[in-house]
Enzyme design. Structure first.
Site, PDB file in Angstrom:
ATOM      1  N   CYS A   1      23.079 -34.285 -74.395  1.00 57.87           N
ATOM      2  CA  CYS A   1      22.189 -33.641 -73.421  1.00 57.87           C
ATOM      3  C   CYS A   1      22.862 -32.379 -72.865  1.00 57.87           C
ATOM      4  CB  CYS A   1      21.849 -34.601 -72.289  1.00 57.87           C
ATOM      5  SG  CYS A   1      21.318 -36.240 -72.841  1.00 57.87           S
TER       6      CYS A   1
ATOM      7  N   CYS B   1      17.779 -36.171 -80.315  1.00 58.21           N
ATOM      8  CA  CYS B   1      16.660 -36.772 -79.590  1.00 58.21           C
ATOM      9  C   CYS B   1      15.356 -35.991 -79.721  1.00 58.21           C
ATOM     10  CB  CYS B   1      17.013 -36.903 -78.111  1.00 58.21           C
ATOM     11  SG  CYS B   1      17.280 -35.300 -77.319  1.00 58.21           S
TER      12      CYS B   1
ATOM     13  N   ASP C   1      14.632 -33.269 -78.173  1.00 57.34           N
ATOM     14  CA  ASP C   1      14.362 -32.481 -76.974  1.00 57.34           C
ATOM     15  C   ASP C   1      14.718 -31.015 -77.214  1.00 57.34           C
ATOM     16  OD1 ASP C   1      13.437 -34.633 -75.563  1.00 57.34           O
ATOM     17  OD2 ASP C   1      15.377 -35.113 -74.695  1.00 57.34           O
TER      18      ASP C   1
ATOM     19  N   CYS D   1      15.494 -34.709 -71.205  1.00 54.27           N
ATOM     20  CA  CYS D   1      15.641 -35.869 -70.330  1.00 54.27           C
ATOM     21  C   CYS D   1      16.167 -35.433 -68.959  1.00 54.27           C
ATOM     22  CB  CYS D   1      16.606 -36.859 -70.968  1.00 54.27           C
ATOM     23  SG  CYS D   1      18.294 -36.238 -71.017  1.00 54.27           S
TER      24      CYS D   1
HETATM   25 FE1  FES Z   1      17.389 -35.586 -75.249  1.00 59.76          FE
HETATM   26 FE2  FES Z   1      18.978 -35.988 -73.149  1.00 59.76          FE
HETATM   27  S1  FES Z   1      18.005 -37.509 -74.390  1.00 59.76           S
HETATM   28  S2  FES Z   1      18.469 -34.136 -74.079  1.00 59.76           S
END
Ligand code: FES
Length: 175
Positions: free
Chosen positions: A110, A36, A38, A66
């Site tokens: 995540c 993602c 992140d 997230c």
């Molecule tokens: Fe990226 Fe949860 S969607 S860490």
């Protein structure tokens, strides 16, 4: 995602624990999710317990992640306090997220983001990114990894990358 899991995540992010950089951290790890994009950084401070074992005194985190990543990091930093490095390293992302309940497949990465940052912070010598930078550990600064130019995750992204610097990406196949 079940209503109960969603509620536990919402509860966790309304009052997240252990958020922010740690001024006197012994180690730090940063990872990015290939799923993602992140990122999450975790700081760890150790202490010696009554049995003379080196255990995690406390851990803190910052993330561009997230709600699930924030919730997992919050509960995980509470869960690992008092554990030895080996005990903490033996925990999977799902185990670190256990207080929230079982995560759906689409949210497992995540928890793996949290697991990856913890592994990065707890594995001295695995990467130069683990060692706090003396320059950044000065008073007013913060112990941070080699990937960071600034005291916070945000500042480290705003800073120009050092030549040859790469963000560490932890990938783990899902079971
Ligand atoms: Fe990226 Fe949860 S969607 S860490």
């Amino acid at each position: 995602m079940s209503d109960s899991l969603q509620q536990r995540i919402l509860d966790a992010i309304q009052n997240p624990k252990n958020v922010g950089e740690m001024q006197n951290a012994d180690s730090v790890g940063t990872v990015g999710s290939a799923d993602c994009g992140d990122m999450l950084r975790m700081w760890v401070k150790f202490r010696e317990d009554d049995a003379g074992r080196k255990v995690i005194d406390r851990a803190t985190f910052q993330t561009f992640g997230c709600e699930t990543a924030i919730a997992v990091a919050s509960v995980a930093t509470e869960l690992i306090a008092g554990k030895t490095i080996e005990e903490a390293l033996s925990m999977s992302g799902q185990e670190l997220a256990a207080p929230l309940g079982a995560l759906p497949p689409m949210k497992i990465h995540c928890a793996q983001l949290v697991e990856g940052a913890l592994r990065s912070a707890l594995t001295p010598g695995a990467s130069a990114e683990n060692a706090p930078s003396p320059a950044l550990a000065a008073p007013g600064g913060v112990a941070t990894d080699g990937a960071a130019k600034g005291a916070t995750l945000l500042e480290s992204f705003a800073a120009p990358a050092a030549p040859g610097r790469k963000v560490k990406v932890a990938l783990k196949p899902q079971p």
